[in-house]
Structure formats: C-alpha cells, structure tokens
Scaffold this motif. Structure first.
Motif, PDB file in Angstrom:
ATOM      1  N   MET A  60       0.840  -1.323   0.060  1.00  0.00           N
ATOM      2  CA  MET A  60       0.018  -0.107   0.007  1.00  0.00           C
ATOM      3  C   MET A  60       0.921   1.130  -0.103  1.00  0.00           C
ATOM      4  O   MET A  60       0.234   2.467  -0.157  1.00  0.00           O
ATOM      5  CB  MET A  60      -1.007  -0.158   1.223  1.00  0.00           C
ATOM      6  N   ASN A  61       2.154   1.221   0.272  1.00  0.00           N
ATOM      7  CA  ASN A  61       2.963   2.263   0.378  1.00  0.00           C
ATOM      8  C   ASN A  61       3.068   3.358  -0.837  1.00  0.00           C
ATOM      9  O   ASN A  61       2.959   4.363  -0.705  1.00  0.00           O
ATOM     10  CB  ASN A  61       4.435   1.874   0.652  1.00  0.00           C
ATOM     11  N   GLU A  62       2.889   2.525  -2.107  1.00  0.00           N
ATOM     12  CA  GLU A  62       2.820   3.333  -3.276  1.00  0.00           C
ATOM     13  C   GLU A  62       1.846   4.260  -3.231  1.00  0.00           C
ATOM     14  O   GLU A  62       2.223   5.387  -3.320  1.00  0.00           O
ATOM     15  CB  GLU A  62       2.880   2.342  -4.276  1.00  0.00           C
ATOM     16  N   PHE A  63       0.612   3.768  -2.912  1.00  0.00           N
ATOM     17  CA  PHE A  63      -0.354   4.968  -3.104  1.00  0.00           C
ATOM     18  C   PHE A  63      -0.429   5.535  -1.841  1.00  0.00           C
ATOM     19  O   PHE A  63      -1.244   6.590  -1.867  1.00  0.00           O
ATOM     20  CB  PHE A  63      -1.826   4.021  -3.737  1.00  0.00           C
ATOM     21  N   ALA A  64       0.020   5.063  -0.693  1.00  0.00           N
ATOM     22  CA  ALA A  64      -0.060   5.997   0.504  1.00  0.00           C
ATOM     23  C   ALA A  64       0.870   7.428   0.117  1.00  0.00           C
ATOM     24  O   ALA A  64       0.253   8.472   0.655  1.00  0.00           O
ATOM     25  CB  ALA A  64       0.852   5.327   1.418  1.00  0.00           C
ATOM     26  N   GLN A  65       2.039   7.181  -0.537  1.00  0.00           N
ATOM     27  CA  GLN A  65       2.672   8.392  -0.837  1.00  0.00           C
ATOM     28  C   GLN A  65       1.909   9.222  -1.602  1.00  0.00           C
ATOM     29  O   GLN A  65       2.015  10.398  -1.439  1.00  0.00           O
ATOM     30  CB  GLN A  65       3.819   7.887  -1.808  1.00  0.00           C
ATOM     31  N   GLU A  66       1.025   8.797  -2.372  1.00  0.00           N
ATOM     32  CA  GLU A  66       0.088   9.671  -3.350  1.00  0.00           C
ATOM     33  C   GLU A  66      -1.075  10.007  -2.500  1.00  0.00           C
ATOM     34  O   GLU A  66      -1.291  11.572  -2.779  1.00  0.00           O
ATOM     35  CB  GLU A  66      -0.385   8.610  -4.429  1.00  0.00           C
ATOM     36  N   TYR A  67      -1.700   9.342  -1.661  1.00  0.00           N
ATOM     37  CA  TYR A  67      -2.728   9.686  -0.972  1.00  0.00           C
ATOM     38  C   TYR A  67      -2.634  10.720   0.081  1.00  0.00           C
ATOM     39  O   TYR A  67      -3.342  11.093   0.729  1.00  0.00           O
ATOM     40  CB  TYR A  67      -3.728   8.619  -0.790  1.00  0.00           C
ATOM     41  N   VAL A  97      -9.107   6.691   4.763  1.00  0.00           N
ATOM     42  CA  VAL A  97      -8.411   5.766   4.349  1.00  0.00           C
ATOM     43  C   VAL A  97      -8.974   4.669   3.402  1.00  0.00           C
ATOM     44  O   VAL A  97      -8.453   4.221   2.693  1.00  0.00           O
ATOM     45  CB  VAL A  97      -7.157   5.213   5.438  1.00  0.00           C
ATOM     46  N   ALA A  98     -10.031   4.076   4.092  1.00  0.00           N
ATOM     47  CA  ALA A  98     -10.698   2.715   3.448  1.00  0.00           C
ATOM     48  C   ALA A  98     -11.216   3.195   2.210  1.00  0.00           C
ATOM     49  O   ALA A  98     -11.047   2.311   1.255  1.00  0.00           O
ATOM     50  CB  ALA A  98     -11.787   2.348   4.502  1.00  0.00           C
ATOM     51  N   ALA A  99     -11.613   4.531   2.126  1.00  0.00           N
ATOM     52  CA  ALA A  99     -12.217   4.954   0.502  1.00  0.00           C
ATOM     53  C   ALA A  99     -11.135   4.816  -0.184  1.00  0.00           C
ATOM     54  O   ALA A  99     -11.276   4.529  -1.467  1.00  0.00           O
ATOM     55  CB  ALA A  99     -12.934   6.251   1.070  1.00  0.00           C
ATOM     56  N   LYS A 100     -10.015   5.233   0.063  1.00  0.00           N
ATOM     57  CA  LYS A 100      -8.668   5.387  -0.817  1.00  0.00           C
ATOM     58  C   LYS A 100      -8.338   4.265  -1.076  1.00  0.00           C
ATOM     59  O   LYS A 100      -8.024   3.937  -2.310  1.00  0.00           O
ATOM     60  CB  LYS A 100      -7.502   6.274  -0.180  1.00  0.00           C
ATOM     61  N   ILE A 101      -8.399   3.206  -0.343  1.00  0.00           N
ATOM     62  CA  ILE A 101      -7.822   1.712  -0.569  1.00  0.00           C
ATOM     63  C   ILE A 101      -8.758   1.048  -1.368  1.00  0.00           C
ATOM     64  O   ILE A 101      -8.284   0.750  -2.580  1.00  0.00           O
ATOM     65  CB  ILE A 101      -7.763   0.870   0.886  1.00  0.00           C
ATOM     66  N   ARG A 102     -10.132   1.447  -1.511  1.00  0.00           N
ATOM     67  CA  ARG A 102     -11.093   0.863  -2.246  1.00  0.00           C
ATOM     68  C   ARG A 102     -10.720   1.417  -3.741  1.00  0.00           C
ATOM     69  O   ARG A 102     -10.864   0.597  -4.766  1.00  0.00           O
ATOM     70  CB  ARG A 102     -12.562   1.309  -1.994  1.00  0.00           C
ATOM     71  N   GLU A 103     -10.241   2.681  -3.555  1.00  0.00           N
ATOM     72  CA  GLU A 103     -10.295   3.391  -4.791  1.00  0.00           C
ATOM     73  C   GLU A 103      -8.926   2.854  -5.625  1.00  0.00           C
ATOM     74  O   GLU A 103      -8.906   2.454  -6.822  1.00  0.00           O
ATOM     75  CB  GLU A 103      -9.947   4.802  -4.637  1.00  0.00           C
ATOM     76  N   ALA A 104      -7.957   2.563  -4.702  1.00  0.00           N
ATOM     77  CA  ALA A 104      -6.585   2.180  -5.363  1.00  0.00           C
ATOM     78  C   ALA A 104      -6.681   0.603  -6.014  1.00  0.00           C
ATOM     79  O   ALA A 104      -6.046   0.125  -6.824  1.00  0.00           O
ATOM     80  CB  ALA A 104      -5.577   2.184  -4.453  1.00  0.00           C
ATOM     81  N   TYR A 105      -7.685  -0.104  -5.214  1.00  0.00           N
ATOM     82  CA  TYR A 105      -7.616  -1.541  -5.556  1.00  0.00           C
ATOM     83  C   TYR A 105      -8.830  -1.678  -6.200  1.00  0.00           C
ATOM     84  O   TYR A 105      -9.531  -2.645  -6.083  1.00  0.00           O
ATOM     85  CB  TYR A 105      -7.782  -2.286  -4.310  1.00  0.00           C
ATOM     86  N   ARG A 106      -9.200  -0.807  -7.192  1.00  0.00           N
ATOM     87  CA  ARG A 106     -10.530  -1.038  -7.913  1.00  0.00           C
ATOM     88  C   ARG A 106     -10.369  -2.426  -8.718  1.00  0.00           C
ATOM     89  O   ARG A 106     -11.515  -3.158  -9.027  1.00  0.00           O
ATOM     90  CB  ARG A 106     -10.502   0.045  -8.919  1.00  0.00           C
ATOM     91  N   GLU A 107      -9.326  -2.754  -9.225  1.00  0.00           N
ATOM     92  CA  GLU A 107      -9.112  -3.720 -10.186  1.00  0.00           C
ATOM     93  C   GLU A 107      -9.297  -5.282  -9.428  1.00  0.00           C
ATOM     94  O   GLU A 107      -9.437  -6.095  -9.935  1.00  0.00           O
ATOM     95  CB  GLU A 107      -7.690  -3.643 -10.931  1.00  0.00           C
ATOM     96  N   THR A 108      -8.843  -5.007  -7.992  1.00  0.00           N
ATOM     97  CA  THR A 108      -8.639  -6.295  -7.387  1.00  0.00           C
ATOM     98  C   THR A 108      -9.408  -5.893  -5.864  1.00  0.00           C
ATOM     99  O   THR A 108      -8.929  -5.867  -4.955  1.00  0.00           O
ATOM    100  CB  THR A 108      -7.293  -6.480  -7.044  1.00  0.00           C
TER     101      THR A 108
END
Lengths: 314, 127
Positions: A39-46, A129-140
């Motif tokens: 998650m670190n990748e998108f954590a940097q971004e979000y 954060v949960a919302a962001k995770i959902r967004e980041a893992y749209r594909e999976t």
C-alpha cells in the motif's frame, strides 16, 4: 519539559519484549507487513489528500477545531500526519516507532485532547483511508478488506500505545501531586525563647512523620527549646498509626529534654482515638493552639499581661 | 573506656567520652552510686553527647542509675541525646520513662538548680 530526555517507552513499561508481545497478540504477521508495504505506493500519493480531508473534518467541529486555532500548529501537525501515514505502510514497527507513537500520545495528553476526540478522529481517518484503498484496488476488490484489516492491526497497536501515554501521564500527575502533598513544608517556629510550635497541615504517613520528627528534633537543638507545641488541627484523620507516630515524636522530644504538647485534637479525632483504644496517657494534650502556648509559657515561667496589668483574658 | 566523673558544686558530672561497652556502663553505674554518697552530691548529670547509638542495655542502665541515685537522695539528668539517637530510640521502643532529660550540660545544670531551689530554697553557688 524536563522529562523529554527520559524515554516514554521506559516510563510506560514498553520494553522491546512488551512491544513484541503486543504485535504478537494483534497477530501482525509477514502477510500484514507485505500488504502494508504494497500500500506504500499509493500511500505516498494519497497521504496529502487524506490528511486534508481529515483536518477538514476536525476543523468542522468546534470542539476539535479548538485545538488547532494556531495555523502554524495545524501546518506542523499536518506535515507530521503525512509522515505518519507514509510510515504506517513501510511495515517497520520497531522501538523507535513505539517511542514516536508514545510521544504523539503524550502531546495529545499534554494539550488535554479528550480521548473521545482522539478516537473519533481516528475513526474518521480510517474511513477516509478505507475509501482510498477501495479506490486504489478497483481492479482487485478482494484485496481491499485484507489490506484494510492489516492496517487496522497496526492502528490498534498505535491506539494502545497512545492510551498508555494518557494513563502514564495521568499517573505521573497524580504521583507528583501526592509527592507535593507529602512534602508539604511544615515549619518549626520559635514563639518565644525556648518555645517552639509546629503546626501540621495535611495527612501524615510514616515517611512524613519521620521527616517531621527529624525536623522538630533538629529545631529543638538549634533553638535550645524546652517546650514544643505540636498542633494537629490541620491533620484530616488520625488513626492508630498516626497516633503512634505522634507518641513517638513526643517521646523523642522528651529524650532531648524538651516537653512536647499536642494541641488541636478535634472532637471527632478524640472520639476516634478513644474508640480505637489509642493510649495517649503519656502525651500532654491541650485543647487548642492558644491553650498549648499558654500552658507552655506557664511552664517556661512567662507571664503575659496587658499594658495596664490585667491578664490577657480580661 | 572508663567514664570520668567530675564534681561541680553540689553535682556530679559523668561525661561520656566515647562509645561504651556494657562493662563500662556497669562500672559507671557502680561508681556513680558510690560517689554520690561520698561527695554528698545533690544531682548527677550523665552527658551522652558523643554517643551515636543507644541500645537497650544502655537505656536500661541509665534508668537504673537514675533510680539508684534517687534512692541515694539525689536527682539524675541525662543530657545530650542527639536527634538521630532520640529518633532511633523511640523507634526501637526504648524510653527513659521517669528519668529527667535535658538538651545539654548547661540545660541539665539549670534543671538541677530548679529542682534544688524547689526543694530547699537554696541556690547553689557556681552551679
């Protein structure tokens, strides 16, 4: 702050083993670390947008907003929070991490941030954060829940540490107050040559009784006192232990050649002492401080008169 | 070490110079009981300023001395018990019940003078 130098982890009892036990109990395993790292990748971004939302929420409520009146404080805290958000997903939770979290908890406690706000804000933060995770893992989407739960474990580790600092700080405050009370200064005062008074205010425990006695004995020698009046009007409760201390003090004074008198035994105290069967037969007691001083003056051969020669009681 | 006993006016002054063994204490007791009669003393002062401990034997012996001296017609004052010693004694439950005490030699002499004045009306010279 004088106690910054002392690691909070030490004071809170968070040793490395304890920290490991906590992680173990939360079942933070390699899988969790893995997920967090991913998650670190998108954590940097979000990080920045998450924190912005977080503080928008905080600032939209008067009670929580009150803690961030100063825009500079807000900026600084935001920056720290961004760091924290990134840090959460590095998967490294070592002693330095624990110390850092404890310190943050201590800051919260120091500004009197209520736990309800701390926890409430945390809940909001997790939703964001949960919302962001959902967004980041749209594909999976199957990875969303697991990732969130891994994050939750670390969050609970964190909250646990923060709560501990709250408690440690509270306990420290209580301890300081107790110490302050115990070290209440009790003056040994000379009223006339050869006559000392010691008015005791506040509760007496063994330690204080010892210090009081030592002080009084030193005062006797220094002032060459022959009579001392110990006033206990300000002592809230006198049980058999306290009474015993007082008897010892009186005896010790006598060994040094000074006669000690006890004054200010209130009605309740006197009743209690009689009921619990404390024997003060060998202790000279006088009703109040005035009576004690008058009796002492008599023993020392002083006679107090008014200018016109009438006795003070008229 | 033997305790020197000095005569000062109507009083005997036993000035303890160093820590006392039980033997020394017994000797002091016997000697004081003897000397008080011989010198027709009215009071005895035992100065224990140098002692930094006072055990139960010493306490008991001092009490005995006071009682014996009283039977011989004189008063005894123990002087110079240090604050720390006094505190330790009460903690150990040792007391000098019925024995006069005073801060130091000067106060002890004052106490004896008072006593003497009260009983005979005579103020001793040089005392």
């Amino acid at each position: 702050m004088a106690d910054v130098a002392r690691p909070l982890s030490k004071e809170a009892g968070i040793t490395e083993e304890e920290f490991a036990r906590r992680k173990d109990y939360l079942e933070i395993g390699p899988d969790d670390i893995d997920r967090l790292k991913r998650m670190n990748e998108f954590a940097q971004e979000y990080a920045v947008p998450v924190i912005d939302e977080f503080y928008r929420h905080i600032m939209s409520h008067d009670e929580s907003a009150a803690f961030f009146r100063d825009p500079r404080v807000l900026e600084r805290v935001k920056r720290l929070q961004v760091e924290y958000f990134k840090r959460l997903t590095t998967g490294e939770f070592d002693a330095a991490y624990a110390e850092n979290r404890l310190r943050i908890g201590a800051v919260h406690e120091a500004v009197d941030l209520p736990t309800k706000l701390y926890l409430g804000s945390y809940a909001f933060y997790l939703r964001t954060v949960a919302a962001k995770i959902r967004e980041a893992y749209r594909e999976t989407p199957e990875r969303v829940l697991d990732s969130f739960l891994s994050l939750l474990k670390v969050v609970f580790l964190d909250i646990g540490l923060a709560m501990d600092t709250y408690l440690v700080r509270r306990e420290r405050t209580i301890r300081h107050q107790e110490e302050a009370l115990r070290e209440l200064f009790t003056p040994v005062l000379q009223v006339r040559p050869g006559l000392l008074i010691m008015p005791i205010i506040g509760p007496i425990d063994s330690q204080r009784a010892r210090r009081l006695t030592e002080q009084l004995l030193a005062g006797i020698r220094q002032n060459r006192a022959r009579v001392v009046v110990i006033d206990i009007t300000g002592v809230p409760s006198v049980d058999s232990r306290v009474a015993n201390h007082l008897v010892q003090t009186v005896q010790a004074c006598r060994l040094m050649g000074a006669r000690a008198m006890l004054t200010g035994l209130t009605a309740e105290v006197a009743q209690t002492l009689v009921n619990i069967g404390v024997n003060l037969a060998n202790v000279n007691t006088v009703g109040d401080l005035q009576g004690g001083i008058e009796e002492a003056e008599r023993l020392l051969g002083y006679r107090v008169t008014r200018e016109d020669g009438t006795p003070p009681r008229g | 070490m033997r305790v020197p006993i000095l005569k000062q006016g109507p009083y005997l002054i036993a000035s303890v110079q160093s820590a006392l063994t039980d033997q020394d204490l017994v000797q002091l007791r016997d000697e004081l009981a003897d000397r008080v009669g011989k010198s027709r003393a009215r009071g005895v002062i035992v100065d224990v300023t140098v002692l930094d401990v006072m055990d139960s034997f010493a306490t008991r012996t001092l009490r005995t001395i006071a009682h014996v001296i009283r039977l011989r017609g004189a008063e005894t004052v123990i002087v110079g018990i240090q604050p720390g010693v006094a505190f330790a004694m009460v903690q150990l439950g040792l007391s000098l019940e019925g024995v006069e005490t005073a801060l130091d030699l000067e106060e002890g002499i004052a106490v004896l003078n008072e006593r003497l004045r009260a009983t005979s009306g005579a103020v001793p010279d040089g005392g």
